[in-house]
Design a protein around this motif. Structure first.
Motif, PDB file in Angstrom:
ATOM      1  N   MET A  53       1.543 -39.896  37.817  1.00  0.00           N
ATOM      2  CA  MET A  53       1.553 -41.174  38.795  1.00  0.00           C
ATOM      3  C   MET A  53       1.180 -40.933  40.171  1.00  0.00           C
ATOM      4  N   ARG A  54       2.081 -39.930  40.585  1.00  0.00           N
ATOM      5  CA  ARG A  54       1.952 -39.632  42.047  1.00  0.00           C
ATOM      6  C   ARG A  54       0.481 -39.092  42.292  1.00  0.00           C
ATOM      7  N   ASP A  55       0.046 -38.292  41.563  1.00  0.00           N
ATOM      8  CA  ASP A  55      -1.243 -37.744  41.892  1.00  0.00           C
ATOM      9  C   ASP A  55      -2.436 -38.754  41.904  1.00  0.00           C
ATOM     10  N   MET A  56      -2.286 -39.836  40.573  1.00  0.00           N
ATOM     11  CA  MET A  56      -3.166 -40.815  40.612  1.00  0.00           C
ATOM     12  C   MET A  56      -3.123 -42.087  42.017  1.00  0.00           C
ATOM     13  N   SER A  57      -1.901 -42.051  42.421  1.00  0.00           N
ATOM     14  CA  SER A  57      -1.724 -42.933  43.485  1.00  0.00           C
ATOM     15  C   SER A  57      -2.521 -42.774  44.674  1.00  0.00           C
ATOM     16  N   ARG A  58      -2.817 -41.574  44.707  1.00  0.00           N
ATOM     17  CA  ARG A  58      -3.696 -41.101  45.902  1.00  0.00           C
ATOM     18  C   ARG A  58      -5.092 -41.269  45.660  1.00  0.00           C
ATOM     19  N   ARG A  59      -5.428 -41.655  44.538  1.00  0.00           N
ATOM     20  CA  ARG A  59      -7.061 -41.726  44.046  1.00  0.00           C
ATOM     21  C   ARG A  59      -7.245 -43.340  43.489  1.00  0.00           C
ATOM     22  N   GLU A  60      -6.719 -43.708  42.630  1.00  0.00           N
ATOM     23  CA  GLU A  60      -6.985 -45.020  41.964  1.00  0.00           C
ATOM     24  C   GLU A  60      -5.720 -45.565  41.233  1.00  0.00           C
ATOM     25  N   ASP A  66      -2.319 -47.905  34.383  1.00  0.00           N
ATOM     26  CA  ASP A  66      -2.450 -47.391  32.977  1.00  0.00           C
ATOM     27  C   ASP A  66      -1.562 -46.464  32.413  1.00  0.00           C
ATOM     28  N   LEU A  67      -1.019 -45.590  33.441  1.00  0.00           N
ATOM     29  CA  LEU A  67      -0.057 -44.408  32.985  1.00  0.00           C
ATOM     30  C   LEU A  67       1.207 -45.471  32.633  1.00  0.00           C
ATOM     31  N   MET A  68       1.581 -46.363  33.649  1.00  0.00           N
ATOM     32  CA  MET A  68       2.694 -46.951  33.402  1.00  0.00           C
ATOM     33  C   MET A  68       2.751 -48.005  32.146  1.00  0.00           C
ATOM     34  N   ARG A  69       1.536 -48.556  32.015  1.00  0.00           N
ATOM     35  CA  ARG A  69       1.240 -49.144  30.752  1.00  0.00           C
ATOM     36  C   ARG A  69       1.807 -48.685  29.359  1.00  0.00           C
ATOM     37  N   TRP A  70       1.277 -47.262  29.183  1.00  0.00           N
ATOM     38  CA  TRP A  70       1.690 -46.670  27.882  1.00  0.00           C
ATOM     39  C   TRP A  70       3.326 -46.506  27.731  1.00  0.00           C
ATOM     40  N   GLU A  71       3.868 -45.998  28.996  1.00  0.00           N
ATOM     41  CA  GLU A  71       5.145 -46.129  28.616  1.00  0.00           C
ATOM     42  C   GLU A  71       5.847 -47.390  28.650  1.00  0.00           C
ATOM     43  N   VAL A 141      -4.821 -35.408  35.594  1.00  0.00           N
ATOM     44  CA  VAL A 141      -5.443 -36.573  35.265  1.00  0.00           C
ATOM     45  C   VAL A 141      -6.320 -37.117  36.221  1.00  0.00           C
ATOM     46  N   VAL A 142      -6.489 -36.343  37.206  1.00  0.00           N
ATOM     47  CA  VAL A 142      -7.411 -36.724  38.352  1.00  0.00           C
ATOM     48  C   VAL A 142      -8.627 -35.976  38.547  1.00  0.00           C
ATOM     49  N   ASP A 143      -8.949 -35.293  37.415  1.00  0.00           N
ATOM     50  CA  ASP A 143     -10.239 -34.694  37.419  1.00  0.00           C
ATOM     51  C   ASP A 143     -11.520 -35.373  36.969  1.00  0.00           C
ATOM     52  N   ARG A 144     -11.363 -36.670  36.545  1.00  0.00           N
ATOM     53  CA  ARG A 144     -12.326 -37.432  36.127  1.00  0.00           C
ATOM     54  C   ARG A 144     -11.579 -38.885  36.603  1.00  0.00           C
ATOM     55  N   ALA A 146     -10.380 -42.647  36.312  1.00  0.00           N
ATOM     56  CA  ALA A 146      -8.844 -43.153  35.737  1.00  0.00           C
ATOM     57  C   ALA A 146      -9.555 -43.634  34.354  1.00  0.00           C
ATOM     58  N   TRP A 147     -10.522 -44.559  34.254  1.00  0.00           N
ATOM     59  CA  TRP A 147     -10.803 -45.258  33.158  1.00  0.00           C
ATOM     60  C   TRP A 147     -11.107 -44.202  31.860  1.00  0.00           C
ATOM     61  N   GLN A 148     -11.458 -42.922  32.135  1.00  0.00           N
ATOM     62  CA  GLN A 148     -11.761 -41.805  31.503  1.00  0.00           C
ATOM     63  C   GLN A 148     -10.711 -40.982  30.829  1.00  0.00           C
ATOM     64  N   SER A 149      -9.552 -40.601  32.097  1.00  0.00           N
ATOM     65  CA  SER A 149      -8.703 -39.821  31.966  1.00  0.00           C
ATOM     66  C   SER A 149      -7.309 -40.540  31.337  1.00  0.00           C
ATOM     67  N   VAL A 150      -7.051 -41.757  31.668  1.00  0.00           N
ATOM     68  CA  VAL A 150      -5.723 -42.374  31.383  1.00  0.00           C
ATOM     69  C   VAL A 150      -6.029 -43.803  30.842  1.00  0.00           C
ATOM     70  N   GLY A 151      -7.118 -44.393  30.887  1.00  0.00           N
ATOM     71  CA  GLY A 151      -7.534 -45.670  30.681  1.00  0.00           C
ATOM     72  C   GLY A 151      -8.422 -45.922  29.454  1.00  0.00           C
ATOM     73  N   PRO A 152      -9.225 -46.585  29.150  1.00  0.00           N
ATOM     74  CA  PRO A 152      -9.943 -47.201  28.008  1.00  0.00           C
ATOM     75  C   PRO A 152     -10.625 -46.123  27.218  1.00  0.00           C
ATOM     76  N   LEU A 153     -11.173 -45.121  27.866  1.00  0.00           N
ATOM     77  CA  LEU A 153     -11.686 -44.331  27.133  1.00  0.00           C
ATOM     78  C   LEU A 153     -10.551 -43.189  26.410  1.00  0.00           C
ATOM     79  N   PHE A 154      -9.473 -42.917  27.288  1.00  0.00           N
ATOM     80  CA  PHE A 154      -8.572 -42.077  26.910  1.00  0.00           C
ATOM     81  C   PHE A 154      -7.961 -42.892  25.642  1.00  0.00           C
ATOM     82  N   LEU A 155      -7.641 -44.296  25.808  1.00  0.00           N
ATOM     83  CA  LEU A 155      -7.061 -44.804  24.363  1.00  0.00           C
ATOM     84  C   LEU A 155      -8.006 -44.776  23.386  1.00  0.00           C
TER      85      LEU A 155
END
Length: 213
Positions: A53-60, A66-71, A141-144, A146-155
């Protein structure tokens, strides 16, 4: 059972939180509890994937949500809806008769892709527990996007990877009658919400100021 709790996640600039959109869920569903998760929750909840989440917060920030959603789904259960969604009619009990639910993003534009913006589950669903663990194992999770790494595509990939058969997938028009590409549902079926695509279309600077009800 899926708890009658609606979860909305908003992290970042709270002055731009679309409370007007969130209010529509309260107005149409007075028998549901509405819980808004914000910056304080992000800092204090004790997330398994806090580092991601910390890493993702600097990007998207939508990726953080999305990360919060699953938990949230695993620990709390209930129905997580996007902050930029507008409720159009009361939710029907038959929508939530299964152990978990979601909807297609759009059957014609993106066939086979499950949307991440409208997902419901009973608490402690092993499917979402495994999602959390699989994300924890990822080096980043920031190599792609967010929709790919933690969002719809990931789901979508997780449903197939886990061969999860407990997910009821609603038609897209139930909650996403208009795709961000402009394709719009014109049939006569029920439409429970409208999606404003705040992140995708850059609407968050003005969405919170609009009359949406």
């Amino acid at each position: 059972m899926i708890p009658r709790t609606l979860h909305v996640i908003w992290v970042g600039d709270e002055s731009k939180r679309p409370d007007n959109c969130i209010a529509t869920w309260r107005e149409h569903n007075p028998d549901w509890t509405v819980r808004v998760w914000g910056n304080e929750d992000l800092a204090s909840y004790g997330w398994v994937n806090a580092a991601h989440m910390r890493d993702m917060s600097r990007r998207e920030l939508n990726g953080v949500a999305d990360l919060m959603r699953w938990e949230i789904l695993y620990h709390e259960g209930g129905f997580v809806v996007d902050a930029d969604s507008i409720c159009k009619r009361p939710l029907e009990p038959w929508l939530f008769e299964g152990e978990a639910c979601a909807c297609w993003e759009n059957e014609l534009i993106r066939p086979g892709l499950i949307a991440a913006g409208y997902v419901a589950s009973k608490p402690e669903n092993p499917f979402f527990g495994q999602i959390i663990l699989d994300l924890q194992k990822e080096p980043t999770v920031v190599d792609r996007m967010a929709w790919q790494s933690v969002g719809p595509l990931f789901l979508t990939e997780q449903v197939r990877l886990q061969r999860y058969s407990g997910l009821t997938i609603w038609p897209s028009h139930f909650f996403i009658p208009r795709h961000f590409t402009g394709h719009e549902y014109t049939g006569g079926g029920p439409v429970f919400a409208a999606q404003e695509w705040g992140s995708t279309l850059g609407k968050y600077d003005e969405l919170h100021k609009r009359k949406v009800a």
